[in-house]
Every structure is written in C-alpha cells, then in structure tokens.
Design an enzyme around this catalytic site. Structure first.
Site, PDB file in Angstrom:
ATOM      1  N   HIS A 136      25.423  39.366  43.238  1.00 58.27           N
ATOM      2  CA  HIS A 136      24.914  38.219  43.994  1.00 58.27           C
ATOM      3  C   HIS A 136      25.886  37.042  43.935  1.00 58.27           C
ATOM      4  O   HIS A 136      26.768  36.974  43.077  1.00 58.27           O
ATOM      5  CB  HIS A 136      23.561  37.760  43.439  1.00 58.27           C
ATOM      6  CG  HIS A 136      22.415  38.617  43.868  1.00 58.27           C
ATOM      7  ND1 HIS A 136      22.114  39.803  43.253  1.00 58.27           N
ATOM      8  CD2 HIS A 136      21.496  38.465  44.865  1.00 58.27           C
ATOM      9  CE1 HIS A 136      21.055  40.342  43.841  1.00 58.27           C
ATOM     10  NE2 HIS A 136      20.670  39.558  44.828  1.00 58.27           N
ATOM     11  N   LYS A 140      22.730  31.818  42.283  1.00 59.02           N
ATOM     12  CA  LYS A 140      21.405  32.426  42.100  1.00 59.02           C
ATOM     13  C   LYS A 140      20.754  31.939  40.809  1.00 59.02           C
ATOM     14  O   LYS A 140      21.409  31.828  39.779  1.00 59.02           O
ATOM     15  CB  LYS A 140      21.552  33.954  42.091  1.00 59.02           C
ATOM     16  CG  LYS A 140      20.242  34.683  41.931  1.00 59.02           C
ATOM     17  CD  LYS A 140      20.361  36.158  42.268  1.00 59.02           C
ATOM     18  CE  LYS A 140      19.082  36.914  41.943  1.00 59.02           C
ATOM     19  NZ  LYS A 140      17.871  36.279  42.463  1.00 59.02           N
ATOM     20  N   GLY A 146      15.292  40.106  40.986  1.00 63.44           N
ATOM     21  CA  GLY A 146      13.946  40.690  41.054  1.00 63.44           C
ATOM     22  C   GLY A 146      13.989  42.080  41.661  1.00 63.44           C
ATOM     23  O   GLY A 146      13.256  42.987  41.234  1.00 63.44           O
TER      24      GLY A 146
HETATM   25  N1  LIG Z   1      12.538  38.272  48.396  1.00 63.89           N
HETATM   26  C1  LIG Z   1      13.710  38.127  49.023  1.00 63.89           C
HETATM   27  O1  LIG Z   1      14.074  38.893  49.942  1.00 63.89           O
HETATM   28  C2  LIG Z   1      14.612  37.001  48.619  1.00 63.89           C
HETATM   29  C3  LIG Z   1      14.249  36.191  47.591  1.00 63.89           C
HETATM   30  N2  LIG Z   1      15.053  35.161  47.208  1.00 63.89           N
HETATM   31  C4  LIG Z   1      14.530  34.318  46.149  1.00 63.89           C
HETATM   32  O2  LIG Z   1      14.056  33.115  46.758  1.00 63.89           O
HETATM   33  C5  LIG Z   1      14.175  32.034  45.826  1.00 63.89           C
HETATM   34  C6  LIG Z   1      14.973  30.916  46.467  1.00 63.89           C
HETATM   35  O3  LIG Z   1      16.296  31.339  46.673  1.00 63.89           O
HETATM   36  P1  LIG Z   1      17.370  30.389  47.388  1.00 63.89           P
HETATM   37  O4  LIG Z   1      16.888  29.971  48.724  1.00 63.89           O
HETATM   38  O5  LIG Z   1      18.684  31.060  47.265  1.00 63.89           O
HETATM   39  O6  LIG Z   1      17.337  29.118  46.409  1.00 63.89           O
HETATM   40  P2  LIG Z   1      17.709  27.584  46.730  1.00 63.89           P
HETATM   41  O7  LIG Z   1      17.932  26.921  45.430  1.00 63.89           O
HETATM   42  O8  LIG Z   1      18.778  27.534  47.768  1.00 63.89           O
HETATM   43  O9  LIG Z   1      16.376  27.028  47.411  1.00 63.89           O
HETATM   44  C7  LIG Z   1      15.202  26.732  46.723  1.00 63.89           C
HETATM   45  C8  LIG Z   1      14.643  25.450  47.325  1.00 63.89           C
HETATM   46  O10 LIG Z   1      13.342  25.217  46.778  1.00 63.89           O
HETATM   47  C9  LIG Z   1      13.296  23.863  46.328  1.00 63.89           C
HETATM   48  N3  LIG Z   1      12.258  23.725  45.318  1.00 63.89           N
HETATM   49  C10 LIG Z   1      12.344  23.835  43.960  1.00 63.89           C
HETATM   50  N4  LIG Z   1      11.145  23.627  43.397  1.00 63.89           N
HETATM   51  C11 LIG Z   1      10.276  23.366  44.413  1.00 63.89           C
HETATM   52  C12 LIG Z   1       8.914  23.071  44.488  1.00 63.89           C
HETATM   53  N5  LIG Z   1       8.150  22.963  43.370  1.00 63.89           N
HETATM   54  N6  LIG Z   1       8.337  22.875  45.716  1.00 63.89           N
HETATM   55  C13 LIG Z   1       9.059  22.939  46.826  1.00 63.89           C
HETATM   56  N7  LIG Z   1      10.394  23.225  46.837  1.00 63.89           N
HETATM   57  C14 LIG Z   1      10.989  23.434  45.636  1.00 63.89           C
HETATM   58  C15 LIG Z   1      14.693  23.592  45.833  1.00 63.89           C
HETATM   59  O11 LIG Z   1      14.928  22.218  45.663  1.00 63.89           O
HETATM   60  P3  LIG Z   1      16.076  21.751  44.588  1.00 63.89           P
HETATM   61  O12 LIG Z   1      17.367  22.214  45.203  1.00 63.89           O
HETATM   62  O13 LIG Z   1      15.921  20.274  44.541  1.00 63.89           O
HETATM   63  O14 LIG Z   1      15.779  22.446  43.306  1.00 63.89           O
HETATM   64  C16 LIG Z   1      15.497  24.219  46.975  1.00 63.89           C
HETATM   65  O15 LIG Z   1      15.571  23.380  48.108  1.00 63.89           O
HETATM   66  C17 LIG Z   1      14.818  32.643  44.578  1.00 63.89           C
HETATM   67  O16 LIG Z   1      13.828  33.018  43.651  1.00 63.89           O
HETATM   68  C18 LIG Z   1      15.523  33.867  45.130  1.00 63.89           C
HETATM   69  O17 LIG Z   1      15.761  34.856  44.159  1.00 63.89           O
HETATM   70  C19 LIG Z   1      16.238  34.917  47.811  1.00 63.89           C
HETATM   71  C20 LIG Z   1      16.681  35.719  48.829  1.00 63.89           C
HETATM   72  C21 LIG Z   1      15.899  36.837  49.320  1.00 63.89           C
HETATM   73  O1  LIG Z   2      18.527  34.949  44.969  1.00 69.73           O
HETATM   74  C1  LIG Z   2      18.876  35.752  45.878  1.00 69.73           C
HETATM   75  O2  LIG Z   2      19.846  35.532  46.608  1.00 69.73           O
HETATM   76  C2  LIG Z   2      18.082  36.966  46.065  1.00 69.73           C
HETATM   77  N1  LIG Z   2      17.005  37.127  45.341  1.00 69.73           N
HETATM   78  C3  LIG Z   2      16.124  38.238  45.389  1.00 69.73           C
HETATM   79  C4  LIG Z   2      16.184  39.010  44.089  1.00 69.73           C
HETATM   80  O3  LIG Z   2      16.356  38.411  43.019  1.00 69.73           O
HETATM   81  O4  LIG Z   2      16.020  40.236  44.123  1.00 69.73           O
HETATM   82  C5  LIG Z   2      16.344  39.102  46.604  1.00 69.73           C
HETATM   83  C6  LIG Z   2      17.787  39.267  46.993  1.00 69.73           C
HETATM   84  O5  LIG Z   2      18.405  40.069  46.046  1.00 69.73           O
HETATM   85  C7  LIG Z   2      18.486  37.917  47.114  1.00 69.73           C
END
Ligand SMILES: NC(=O)C1=CN([C@@H]2O[C@H](COP(=O)(O)OP(=O)(O)OC[C@H]3O[C@@H](n4cnc5c(N)ncnc54)[C@H](OP(=O)(O)O)[C@@H]3O)[C@@H](O)[C@H]2O)C=CC1
Ligand SMILES: O=C(O)C1=N[C@H](C(=O)O)C[C@H](O)C1
Length: 252
Positions: A136, A140, A146
């Site tokens: 990744h 991250k 996950g």
């Molecule tokens: N299931 C899937 O297919 C995927 C899952 N993910 C998961 O999604 C999550 C987010 O990933 P990613 O977008 O890269 O992370 P980012 O850090 O880019 O985005 C997270 C956002 O959420 C904000 N945030 C934090 N706490 C809160 C809260 N309590 N309420 C509202 N907003 C909040 C952060 O603000 P701040 O920057 O100020 O902390 C930030 O803007 C991770 O757990 C990742 O592993 C990611 C990709 C695919």
């Molecule tokens: O944080 C990410 O980027 C991603 N998070 C998810 C994970 O932890 O599995 C899904 C994907 O791998 C991207």
C-alpha cells in the site's frame, strides 16, 4: 423514482472525496451531506435527511460514527478498517435495537479484491503453504490491511475445514517481524511504498508448484462501483452484512 440520500463521512479524505464524486455522478443518488472531522455527525445526519451514510474515516472514529448512524436509523456502508470480532459483535448489538437498519462492512470494495479473497479461500485446501503480501501507499493508517487480515482468516478457515496441519516452517528468525504477522497461522506481510495505491498477493505452495493470486487497485475509482452497489443494496438488507461478496450474487 426518488433518489437515495447519501451522506459521506470522511469526505475530504482520499477515499471520501472519491466517494463524493461517485455519489454525485450516480443518477439514482443524491449527496445529502459531506462530513469530515470538524462536522457534527448528529446535526449532519438530522439536517440532511440522509438515508445511507458511507464511512471512510479512520479505525479510531468508525465505531462512534456507526453507533450514531444505527441509533438514528440511518443505514451504513463502511469501508473503514480496524474490524475485530469484538467490534463486529458490538455492531450486531446496536442493530438489535434498530431492527430495520442495515450495515454493510466491506474490507474491500474492489470487485477484483473480493474475487481474490474468494479464489484464495477456494484454493487454500489444496496447498501446504499459504502467505499473504499486501502492498500500500505509505500514508495508510494501519498495517496489515483489513483486506489482508480477512484474506488470511478465510484461508485459515478453509485449511481448518480441510484438516490441514500447521504450515511447514523450520525457520529460526534472528530479527522480529522477519516472518510477518501471524493471522490464524497464516503469515501476512505489509509493504508501504510511495507510488502504490492498494495491492495484494496471495502465495500458495505445494509439492513442486506455486500459485500466485494478485490484485492491483491502480486508482481509488476501482472501489466506487462497490461503494455504490453497497449503498443500493444495504437499504433493503437489515442487520449486519460483512463483506461485499454477499451483494455480488457470486453463485450465478
Ligand atoms: N474498504 C475499502 O475498499 C477501502 C477502505 N479504505 C479504508 O478507508 C479508511 C480511510 O482511508 P483514506 O481515505 O485513505 O484515509 P484519509 O486519511 O485520506 O481520509 C480519512 C478522512 O476522514 C477524516 N476523519 C477522521 N476522523 C473523522 C471523524 N471522526 N469524522 C469524520 N471524518 C473523520 C480525516 O480527517 P483528518 O485528515 O483530519 O484526520 C480524513 O479527511 C481507512 O480505514 C482505509 O483503510 C481505503 C480504501 C479502500
Ligand atoms: O487504506 C487503504 O488504502 C486501503 N484500505 C483497505 C484495507 O486496509 O484493506 C482496502 C484497500 O486495501 C485500500
């Protein structure tokens, strides 16, 4: 036909901003609210009349968010990571008090990633050895991913069902971590590298052969068909659904 009103939590993040664009572009959806860290979730949900919340925040934030969504009767599609058996049990408990509400928790929204997990589970019983390598971007929040943890759990349960013994490994390690993390007996290795998005390899090995199953998310747009499918299906699927595969009609 009335449009589904969708709130995106974590709307300024890498995934959240992509989800905002995807919801806005979907003909059957309307972006009810785009909420990030400094916004009040309770106010945002109430004022917007959101029917579904998509949580793409942080493992430390997701439980609080989800509890409030379920209490408000707002369906939830969750991509945020950090799921344990205890956390899943807590969500089931909240849902008992809100019987019409649906929650989808998807370790990965990528169709190819979901199929990778399915293929790995299907193949696991035929191979003596199995390891998972996830790769990744370095921003991250957590490791291992996950998806990798879920993949390893599925492999481990398939191995157990097939009566396979512990994996062969005579290595004595000089450095902690050299053999990765142990998830139910399956080694999981995490790489963090600038330039990457989200990638995973499942390595399976038997006498004289190996099988590698690899998936690459090259852009976060790869997750959006899964997010939108989750939103469409969760409104008519009360209770907890764990894994997007349950919405993919894989047996067809
Ligand atoms: N299931 C899937 O297919 C995927 C899952 N993910 C998961 O999604 C999550 C987010 O990933 P990613 O977008 O890269 O992370 P980012 O850090 O880019 O985005 C997270 C956002 O959420 C904000 N945030 C934090 N706490 C809160 C809260 N309590 N309420 C509202 N907003 C909040 C952060 O603000 P701040 O920057 O100020 O902390 C930030 O803007 C991770 O757990 C990742 O592993 C990611 C990709 C695919
Ligand atoms: O944080 C990410 O980027 C991603 N998070 C998810 C994970 O932890 O599995 C899904 C994907 O791998 C991207």
């Amino acid at each position: 036909m009335s449009k589904l009103r969708v709130a995106v939590l974590g709307s300024e993040g890498r995934m959240g901003s992509e989800a905002v664009r995807a919801v806005e572009a979907a003909a059957d959806m309307e972006l009810a609210a785009a909420l990030d860290r400094d916004d009040s979730l309770d106010d945002g949900l109430t004022r917007s009349g959101a029917q579904v919340a998509v949580d793409l925040t942080h493992p430390d934030a997701v439980m609080g968010n989800l509890e409030r969504c379920v209490a408000a009767g707002v369906h939830a599609v969750v991509g945020t990571t950090g799921w344990t058996d205890e956390r899943l049990a807590a969500v089931r408990g909240w849902l008992e008090a809100s019987p019409g509400t649906g929650v989808l928790i998807a370790p990965n929204f990528g169709i190819g990633a979901v199929l990778t997990m399915q293929f790995a589970q299907q193949a696991a019983r035929f191979f003596e050895s199995a390891e998972v390598v996830e790769l990744h971007h370095p921003d991250k929040a957590d490791a291992p991913s996950g998806t990798a943890v879920r993949t390893a759990q599925l492999i481990a349960s398939a191995r157990e069902e097939a009566g396979l013994l512990a994996q062969p490994d005579a290595t004595s390690t000089a450095l902690d971590g050299a053999r990765g993390a142990d998830v139910d007996g399956v080694p999981v290795h995490a790489v963090r590298l600038r330039g990457l998005v989200a990638h995973q390899e499942v390595l399976l090995g038997g006498e004289g052969e190996t099988l590698t199953i690899r998936h690459d998310s090259l852009h976060r747009s790869s997750f959006m068909p899964g997010v939108l499918l989750g939103v469409r299906r969760v409104v008519s699927t009360p209770g907890l659904t764990y894994g997007l595969e349950h919405f993919l009609d894989l047996d067809r």
